[in-house]
Motif scaffolding. Structure first.
Motif, PDB file in Angstrom:
ATOM      1  N   HIS A 184      -2.117  -8.735  -4.027  1.00  0.00           N
ATOM      2  CA  HIS A 184      -3.192  -8.296  -3.136  1.00  0.00           C
ATOM      3  C   HIS A 184      -4.100  -7.377  -3.941  1.00  0.00           C
ATOM      4  N   VAL A 185      -4.752  -7.994  -4.911  1.00  0.00           N
ATOM      5  CA  VAL A 185      -5.400  -7.206  -5.961  1.00  0.00           C
ATOM      6  C   VAL A 185      -6.554  -6.359  -5.424  1.00  0.00           C
ATOM      7  N   HIS A 186      -7.304  -6.892  -4.455  1.00  0.00           N
ATOM      8  CA  HIS A 186      -8.402  -6.103  -3.866  1.00  0.00           C
ATOM      9  C   HIS A 186      -7.985  -5.519  -2.519  1.00  0.00           C
ATOM     10  N   GLY A 187      -6.716  -5.184  -2.416  1.00  0.00           N
ATOM     11  CA  GLY A 187      -6.215  -4.562  -1.197  1.00  0.00           C
ATOM     12  C   GLY A 187      -5.254  -3.466  -1.617  1.00  0.00           C
ATOM     13  N   CYS A 188      -3.977  -3.641  -1.281  1.00  0.00           N
ATOM     14  CA  CYS A 188      -3.009  -2.599  -1.623  1.00  0.00           C
ATOM     15  C   CYS A 188      -2.542  -2.712  -3.072  1.00  0.00           C
ATOM     16  N   ALA A 189      -2.992  -3.783  -3.761  1.00  0.00           N
ATOM     17  CA  ALA A 189      -2.717  -3.978  -5.192  1.00  0.00           C
ATOM     18  C   ALA A 189      -1.266  -4.355  -5.482  1.00  0.00           C
ATOM     19  N   ARG A 190      -0.474  -4.634  -4.425  1.00  0.00           N
ATOM     20  CA  ARG A 190       0.943  -4.996  -4.639  1.00  0.00           C
ATOM     21  C   ARG A 190       1.097  -6.476  -4.960  1.00  0.00           C
ATOM     22  N   PHE A 191       2.053  -6.777  -5.807  1.00  0.00           N
ATOM     23  CA  PHE A 191       2.511  -8.149  -6.005  1.00  0.00           C
ATOM     24  C   PHE A 191       3.510  -8.456  -4.898  1.00  0.00           C
ATOM     25  N   PHE A 192       3.504  -9.678  -4.419  1.00  0.00           N
ATOM     26  CA  PHE A 192       4.494 -10.077  -3.419  1.00  0.00           C
ATOM     27  C   PHE A 192       4.759 -11.562  -3.578  1.00  0.00           C
TER      28      PHE A 192
ATOM     29  N   LEU B 149       0.049  12.886   4.572  1.00  0.00           N
ATOM     30  CA  LEU B 149      -0.294  11.585   3.984  1.00  0.00           C
ATOM     31  C   LEU B 149      -0.016  10.496   5.014  1.00  0.00           C
ATOM     32  N   PRO B 150      -1.007   9.675   5.350  1.00  0.00           N
ATOM     33  CA  PRO B 150      -0.778   8.642   6.353  1.00  0.00           C
ATOM     34  C   PRO B 150       0.264   7.640   5.855  1.00  0.00           C
ATOM     35  N   GLN B 151       1.090   7.174   6.780  1.00  0.00           N
ATOM     36  CA  GLN B 151       2.193   6.274   6.412  1.00  0.00           C
ATOM     37  C   GLN B 151       1.936   4.837   6.837  1.00  0.00           C
ATOM     38  N   LYS B 152       0.963   4.673   7.721  1.00  0.00           N
ATOM     39  CA  LYS B 152       0.709   3.340   8.259  1.00  0.00           C
ATOM     40  C   LYS B 152      -0.385   2.663   7.436  1.00  0.00           C
ATOM     41  N   PRO B 153      -0.184   1.405   7.083  1.00  0.00           N
ATOM     42  CA  PRO B 153      -1.222   0.704   6.324  1.00  0.00           C
ATOM     43  C   PRO B 153      -2.592   0.809   6.993  1.00  0.00           C
ATOM     44  N   LYS B 154      -3.622   0.903   6.181  1.00  0.00           N
ATOM     45  CA  LYS B 154      -5.012   0.839   6.639  1.00  0.00           C
ATOM     46  C   LYS B 154      -5.466   2.093   7.383  1.00  0.00           C
TER      47      LYS B 154
ATOM     48  N   GLU C  51     -15.443  -4.890  -5.828  1.00  0.00           N
ATOM     49  CA  GLU C  51     -14.382  -4.325  -4.993  1.00  0.00           C
ATOM     50  C   GLU C  51     -14.916  -3.031  -4.388  1.00  0.00           C
ATOM     51  N   ILE C  52     -14.608  -2.816  -3.125  1.00  0.00           N
ATOM     52  CA  ILE C  52     -15.024  -1.563  -2.492  1.00  0.00           C
ATOM     53  C   ILE C  52     -13.846  -0.931  -1.759  1.00  0.00           C
ATOM     54  N   LEU C  53     -14.034   0.335  -1.447  1.00  0.00           N
ATOM     55  CA  LEU C  53     -13.111   1.018  -0.546  1.00  0.00           C
ATOM     56  C   LEU C  53     -13.932   1.239   0.716  1.00  0.00           C
ATOM     57  N   LEU C  54     -13.442   0.681   1.813  1.00  0.00           N
ATOM     58  CA  LEU C  54     -14.208   0.725   3.059  1.00  0.00           C
ATOM     59  C   LEU C  54     -13.503   1.656   4.038  1.00  0.00           C
ATOM     60  N   TYR C  55     -14.279   2.521   4.656  1.00  0.00           N
ATOM     61  CA  TYR C  55     -13.722   3.509   5.597  1.00  0.00           C
ATOM     62  C   TYR C  55     -14.645   3.602   6.792  1.00  0.00           C
ATOM     63  N   ARG C  56     -14.075   3.470   7.976  1.00  0.00           N
ATOM     64  CA  ARG C  56     -14.914   3.566   9.174  1.00  0.00           C
ATOM     65  C   ARG C  56     -14.929   5.008   9.648  1.00  0.00           C
ATOM     66  N   VAL C  57     -16.091   5.636   9.507  1.00  0.00           N
ATOM     67  CA  VAL C  57     -16.253   7.041   9.860  1.00  0.00           C
ATOM     68  C   VAL C  57     -16.378   7.182  11.371  1.00  0.00           C
TER      69      VAL C  57
ATOM     70  N   VAL D 132     -12.064   3.127  14.101  1.00  0.00           N
ATOM     71  CA  VAL D 132     -12.550   4.383  13.514  1.00  0.00           C
ATOM     72  C   VAL D 132     -11.379   5.049  12.800  1.00  0.00           C
ATOM     73  N   GLY D 133     -11.597   5.438  11.555  1.00  0.00           N
ATOM     74  CA  GLY D 133     -10.529   6.048  10.764  1.00  0.00           C
ATOM     75  C   GLY D 133      -9.793   5.052   9.889  1.00  0.00           C
ATOM     76  N   ASP D 134      -9.995   3.761  10.140  1.00  0.00           N
ATOM     77  CA  ASP D 134      -9.332   2.750   9.294  1.00  0.00           C
ATOM     78  C   ASP D 134      -9.995   2.702   7.923  1.00  0.00           C
ATOM     79  N   CYS D 135      -9.211   2.317   6.941  1.00  0.00           N
ATOM     80  CA  CYS D 135      -9.734   2.260   5.584  1.00  0.00           C
ATOM     81  C   CYS D 135      -8.951   1.223   4.802  1.00  0.00           C
ATOM     82  N   SER D 136      -9.598   0.612   3.842  1.00  0.00           N
ATOM     83  CA  SER D 136      -8.849  -0.218   2.896  1.00  0.00           C
ATOM     84  C   SER D 136      -9.738  -0.643   1.750  1.00  0.00           C
TER      85      SER D 136
END
Lengths: 997, 96, 192
Positions: free
Chosen positions: B60-68, C62-67, C156-162, C144-148
């Motif tokens: 998931h290279v443009h995501g969490c970057a993990r191999f799976f 530190l958030p534990q849930k994906p995204k 490639e971008i890092l997207l975050y909903r403010v 709102v608050g999601d990011c990935s």
């Protein structure tokens, strides 16, 4: 010119809103809302094009996207010329300019029509037969001929000034097709509040309600109901209604591509994009793609004036245009009767209805008869009079015998029945099954989360269609997680209904005849061609298709497939389903390159990456070269210098004083954690455990097969922290390679990798004066040779900002690489430049960097190596840790081929004449007197003029190279053979004294 | 464009966030330096290339970057399931 | 590593800082794309056992849930992967130094200059980003608050909903020209 075929008060257009247009230079009038086709017909123009192969005159067959004949060029201006636009789809705007295609000198008199007479040469498979021999004729004769004759329309010769948009969209329910079925499905789905997208290729939703005068829903006539329903949908927040939008490709997991024509219908598009690509991901898809009427297959059935019955109805009921004044009808089903009835009621004379069925009966037949229309049952059209326009039809009993009769007509409405549009269903990888009773291929096995409704599913009748579609729309929404009701369900009060029809050729075009009875108008395929293909051994419909071109290319068999299939089946003596249907391919209708490209053109074609110091280099006259996506300063010419002069000056200046070089593009990875050194041991051939913090080492990275993958200088910042550099091109893949091993092979190691390529701008300061240049700006770092020897790294400050300062050299001179946070890169460069000026230093680019490193025999991975070079081949055995028990590539290096004698090894080459510079990539031979092809024993990998050495220098991979020192080899070139001597790889300062000089 | 469920992000993501990374469950021998030429050939060069169910590595290279790892049908291209790197090859596949 | 990480970045700049695209913006009916000012950024990697001590040190759990992300007092921590967080401090805090105070084993790397950030705001913000991002950006799928991390065109971008109508888009510095250009195109089309 008056629109003599426009019937006042007929149709739905506001006839007072006129628009002017030209066709082949002649000016005509039309009405807002017209298509080019309806406007031409209003002016009595039927002849609009010449066919692809035989250049036969062609008219308008249809009123929609299935049009195979009326393909024209639309010319907005010199750079906006779109070929092969369907006149039946192009909406009229004021000032539209259209030209006919495939004719010379004029549409009425076309020299190419000689192909029609020469048609025996152009029969099925002529591509494969005609141009076979002699071979020599290919270049001089056949290819130029094919190139000039092939293709339809003329591509524009200027770049496209329009812009195109693209958007990803997501919805729960996507409805493809906006006819009665699509609207009902969308209304049902929309009730759930979930996201619904409905698209249709026409300017307005409504589908066949456009011509079905007999439909009534919810107290309105069908068309008005459709407009009201569309407006209701468009007003809902959760619904997107896309008109002029063709679903052209159906891909896996309900990923559907739509092409929206945003401004092709506008007189002045303003700032709007021309087209917009929608890439839609839907949870459920409802296919409501309708059906397409088939023509009848009879001799000369392509004469202008012959058109589908439903098209004639559309022109009458929607556009208020009569397609003739004295029309005939030739049919094998009821739907054409409706056309005859509508025209008759509008005051157009209907000369006759010729019905292939023996005793046509039913309410429509009765109504036609009651209107006084002559009906010829059990008869077929066997001949057509007129060439540029149909003038008469000759009718004969179906079973043969006497009773031939010729009837004068100026247009002929034809209908052989309706073919469900299963194109998108088929693209979704669904399997169709043949329904023998109604002679249709219908959706059978589904491969995706979609459902077909209405005519494309073989459902006849408006009430049944709406029932089915509404239920399917609601079900789709429920499956996507929504709640639905029945509030929006439309009530059908009146409808038309017909089914059945016939497939294949009619009387006069049976097996054994040599007439031109067209099956596929666009590709000029006749019934005879299909029979011939079968006789010549094509058994499968896929072979018949390719041999005859039936249903190929942009047409995708919309009107032709079923006829072609039936004729092939008959000739093969098999049932239709045994012969099978060809696969439908995307796109459903042609899509412009602009739409597919979308935003990705010009500056947005690909990212152009620039370093922090790019602006400075630009202001100082740098010439840039592309290195992957990066722009790198190549050289800095001064006062009229050419590249050669600039590079020579830069090379000499660096060795005499110093030079500044932007090395920011190098990949950089921070390796952090208690197991960092252990991880480095595995990734690189070198030993790392004993490297002290503050020191650097040149590292070589292999793939598991033992070949060099990358290299770079690595600095150990702390026990648990390495600053790794990679090649520019290797930055992303080395990171991926390291992550791969760390995550999947060595997950137990406590170490993490972070890309810092873009965190740090890197300024290389190289040359005997390099320390003098940086010293006044550096704080907190002792720069003496004792405190900071060659191959060391320190953290401190420069110009008041943090730096990771490397003492290293890729030039062979004393050198530093100054890493600073990227936003400071340019300002620090400027400060260093100011210091450098005091020492007559220069700025240098990648070319000088290359020459300087080659003078020292330093390799560049990817230039001097090519993925088949081992460390030993490259003379880098010293970098392989001999005591190591594991690293990536350790086993690969022991492969028999990799340890064999005679491998190509990297060596230096000196040309016999010092001023001759070899070409990179040139092949090397031991004996130039051998006959061609000579045995090649190597090739030149790097070659430059070295001003510092006063001669040319080169690196080369040569078989057993290191055992050939002093040997003379040869580099054969087209104009001469160059003599070279094999030498060591270091051309300058062999002892390496200058690193501390 | 396919949708791929990332076992780390715990949701389906568009294919262009991912990169294919070859056959799964090909473990690098721990004693790699001492394996025979034949063993190395099997490990490095030979791949199953099955028609039907295939076990693949993705990143998931443009995501969490993990191999799976993923189980996929090489004929329909469909993903049957995905699971984390290091997890054993699933014994039973959903819907099979 | 705590020691190395603890080196505070005192940017008592002797030279001018020149951020990429500094201060640029564009707007089209209903959307505004603005280049945001420099910020303090740390790429943080750690195993589960260090999460608590890092949360304490940073002052944000530190958030534990994906995204998902967590924010407190001008500092936002984004979940990027199962052992990866991205710390953004827009109010002059030194996240790298704070990480250095945590006892748990981790890797903290300063990437403040690696990124350029954009604010994409207005009713057309979602459509603007949809010009190049294949993700479902509806509030139901990307709250709102999601990011990935994701893709935007060829970057490639890092997207975050403010907020409902505002996104923060971060990309690597050298891709900022491209990303800004494509955002501008997307904004123009969203306004069309």
């Amino acid at each position: 010119m008056a629109e003599s075929f426009r019937l006042p008060g007929r149709g739905r257009l506001a006839q007072a809103r006129t628009a002017r247009f030209t066709f082949d230079g002649k000016s005509y009038g039309g009405v807002a809302g017209d298509t080019l086709a309806s406007a031409l017909l209003a002016n009595g123009v039927h002849l609009v094009g010449r066919s692809f192969k035989y250049h036969r005159p062609r008219g308008i067959l249809s009123a929609g996207a299935e049009e195979p004949n009326a393909l024209v060029g639309i010319h907005r201006d010199a750079s906006r010329k779109t070929p092969n636009v369907r006149a039946t789809v192009q909406e009229l705007y004021d000032g539209l300019t259209a030209v006919s295609q495939n004719r010379w000198p004029s549409l009425g008199f076309d020299v190419g029509a000689v192909n029609d007479l020469a048609s025996p040469f152009f029969s099925a498979g002529f591509y494969y037969k005609t141009f076979m021999w002699p071979k020599a004729a290919w270049k001089s004769l056949y290819e130029p001929f094919i190139r000039s004759a092939a293709g339809l329309g003329v591509a524009p010769d200027q770049s496209d000034p329009d812009h195109y948009a693209a958007r990803f969209a997501h919805c729960e329910v996507l409805v493809l097709g906006g006819g009665a079925a699509g609207l009902a499905a969308a209304l049902a789905a929309a009730e759930s509040g979930l996201r619904v997208i409905i698209c249709d290729e026409q300017a307005e939703l409504g589908g066949s309600l456009r011509f079905e005068s007999g439909a009534a829903i919810d107290g309105q006539n069908g068309w008005d109901w459709a407009q009201a329903a569309a407006a209701r949908l468009a007003a809902m927040d959760n619904v997107r209604v896309l008109t002029r939008t063709t679903a052209f490709g159906y891909y896996l997991q309900n990923f559907v591509a739509l092409a929206e024509r945003v401004s092709d219908h506008l007189s002045s598009p303003g700032g709007l994009p021309r087209e917009r690509l929608w890439q839609v991901r839907a949870k459920r898809v409802v296919l409501a793609t309708g059906s397409i009427e088939r023509h009848m297959v009879f001799p000369d059935n392509d004469r202008p004036g012959v058109m589908l019955a439903s098209a004639a109805r559309t022109y009458l009921n929607h556009y208020g245009v009569a397609v003739g004044k004295n029309v005939g009808v030739y049919t094998a089903n009821d739907s054409a009767y409706a056309g005859a009835i509508d025209l008759k009621k509008a005051g157009v004379n209907v000369a006759a209805i010729v019905d292939l069925r023996d005793n046509p009966s039913g309410p429509m037949v009765d109504e036609a008869r009651a209107l006084g229309i002559e009906i010829h049952g059990g008869r077929g059209v066997v001949r057509v009079g007129g060439r540029l326009r149909v003038s008469s039809i000759t009718v004969k009993p179906r079973t043969g015998g006497d009773g031939e009769r010729t009837i004068a007509v100026d247009a002929l409405l034809v209908s052989a029945g309706w073919t469900p549009s299963v194109h998108l269903f088929s693209q979704s990888r669904g399997k169709v099954t043949f329904n023998d009773e109604v002679k249709r291929f219908l959706p059978g096995t589904y491969a995706q989360d979609c459902i077909s409704v209405g005519a494309c599913n073989g459902t006849d009748g408006l009430a049944a269609t709406i029932d089915e579609a509404y239920a399917a729309g609601a079900k789709a929404a429920r499956e996507a997680g929504g709640k639905t009701g029945k509030a929006a369900k439309p009530k059908v009060e009146a409808s038309e209904s017909w089914s059945r029809g016939m497939l294949g050729a009619g009387p006069g075009a049976e097996a054994g005849t040599t007439v031109k009875a067209f099956v596929d108008f666009q590709n000029d395929v006749t019934a005879k061609d299909i029979r011939q293909a079968v006789r010549e051994g094509m058994q499968s419909i896929e072979h018949v298709k390719r041999f005859t071109t039936n249903g190929m290319a942009t047409d995708q068999g919309k009107t032709s497939n079923m006829h072609g299939l039936a004729i092939a089946a008959e000739e093969l003596g098999k049932a239709v389903p045994e012969v099978g249907l060809t696969t439908f391919r995307a796109p459903y209708t042609p899509v412009t390159f602009g739409t597919i490209v979308g935003h990705a053109r010009g500056k947005l074609f690909d990212p152009t990456r620039r370093t922090a110091m790019h602006g400075w280099a630009e202001r100082h006259g740098a010439v840039f070269e592309d290195v992957g996506q990066w722009k790198r300063a190549w050289y800095f010419p001064q006062r009229g210098e050419d590249m050669h002069a600039a590079v020579n000056r830069e090379c000499v200046t660096v060795r005499k004083s110093a030079g500044l070089f932007d090395a920011s593009t190098l990949g950089k990875i921070e390796v952090v954690g208690p197991d960092a050194a252990a991880f480095m041991e595995l990734m690189y051939t070198n030993p790392w455990q004993k490297l002290e913090a503050g020191r650097c080492r040149y590292g070589v990275m292999l793939r598991e097969d033992g070949f060099i993958y990358d290299d770079g200088v690595v600095g150990r910042l702390a026990e648990d922290r390495f600053h790794v550099t990679t090649t520019t091109g290797g930055a992303a893949r080395v990171m991926n390679h390291m992550e791969d091993y760390l995550q999947t092979e060595f997950p137990h190691l406590k170490v993490w990798l972070t890309s810092i390529s873009e965190q740090w701008a890197v300024i290389a300061v190289q040359g005997p004066k390099s320390r003098d240049i940086i010293a006044p700006l550096v704080e907190g770092i002792d720069l003496s040779d004792e405190a900071m020897p060659h191959m060391s790294v320190r953290e401190g400050r420069i110009c008041g900002v943090p730096t990771r300062l490397f003492r290293m050299s890729f030039s062979g001179e004393r050198g530093f690489e100054v890493n600073v946070p990227a936003d400071y890169g340019e300002a620090v460069w400027e400060a260093l430049w100011a210091q450098g000026r005091k020492h007559d230093a220069c700025a240098y680019g990648t070319e000088t960097m290359h020459v300087l490193r080659a003078e020292k025999g330093y390799i560049i991975v990817g230039q001097d190596t090519d993925g088949t070079v081992t460390p030993n081949d490259a003379g880098l055995d010293w970098a392989v840790g001999k005591k190591k028990t594991d690293f990536v590539g350790i086993r690969g290096l022991k492969r028999p081929d990799l340890v064999a004698e005679g491998r190509r090894q990297l060596v230096g080459l000196r040309t016999r004449h010092p001023d001759v510079v070899l070409e990179e990539g040139a092949q090397i031979v031991a004996d130039p007197k051998l006959p061609v092809p000579m045995k090649m024993i190597g090739h030149v990998t790097s070659s430059y003029w070295s001003e510092n050495c006063g001669r040319s220098i080169a690196l080369a991979l040569v078989e057993g190279g290191r055992k050939r020192m002093g040997e003379t080899l040869y580099v054969p070139m087209p104009d001469r053979t160059i003599e070279v001597e094999v030498t060591g790889m270091v051309f300058f300062d062999e002892k390496g004294e200058r690193l501390n000089g | 464009m396919l949708l791929i469920r990332c076992p780390y992000c715990e949701e389906e993501r568009p294919e262009i966030e991912f990169r294919h990374a070859g056959e799964a469950h090909v473990a690098r021998p721990t004693d790699i330096a001492s394996i025979s030429d034949e063993e190395f050939e099997t490990f490095f060069f030979i791949r199953a290339n099955t028609r039907g169910t295939v076990y693949e590595r993705w990143r998931h290279v443009h995501g969490c970057a993990r191999f799976f790892n993923a189980v996929r049908d090489s004929m329909s291209d469909r993903f049957i399931m995905t699971y984390k790197a290091g997890d054993p090859k699933p014994k039973k596949l959903p819907g099979v | 590593m705590a020691k190395a990480a603890a080196k505070t970045v005192q940017e008592a700049a002797g030279v001018e800082r020149r951020p990429a695209l500094g201060g640029q913006d564009m707007s089209a009916g209903g959307v505004k794309v603005a280049v945001l000012p420099p910020a303090n950024r740390v790429s943080l990697r750690a195993r589960q056992e260090a999460v608590a001590s890092l949360s304490r040190a940073l002052g944000v759990a530190l958030p534990q849930k994906p995204k998902t992300s967590a924010a407190k007092g001008g500092r936002t921590v984004f979940w990027l992967g199962p052992d990866e967080w991205f710390v953004l401090d827009e109010q002059g805090g030194d996240a790298l130094a704070d990480c250095g105070k945590a006892k748990g084993l981790h890797s903290a790397v300063d990437v403040s200059h690696r990124h350029v950030a954009f604010a994409v705001s207005g009713p057309g913000a979602e459509a603007t980003i949809a010009a190049g991002c294949p993700r479902d950006l509806s509030l139901a799928a990307f709250a709102v608050g999601d990011c990935s991390r994701t893709v935007f065109g060829k970057a490639e971008i890092l997207l975050y909903r403010v907020s409902e109508q505002e996104f923060r888009v971060e990309c690597w510095r050298s891709f900022s020209d491209y990303v800004f250009g494509l955002l501008a195109e997307g904004a123009r089309d969203a306004a069309a």
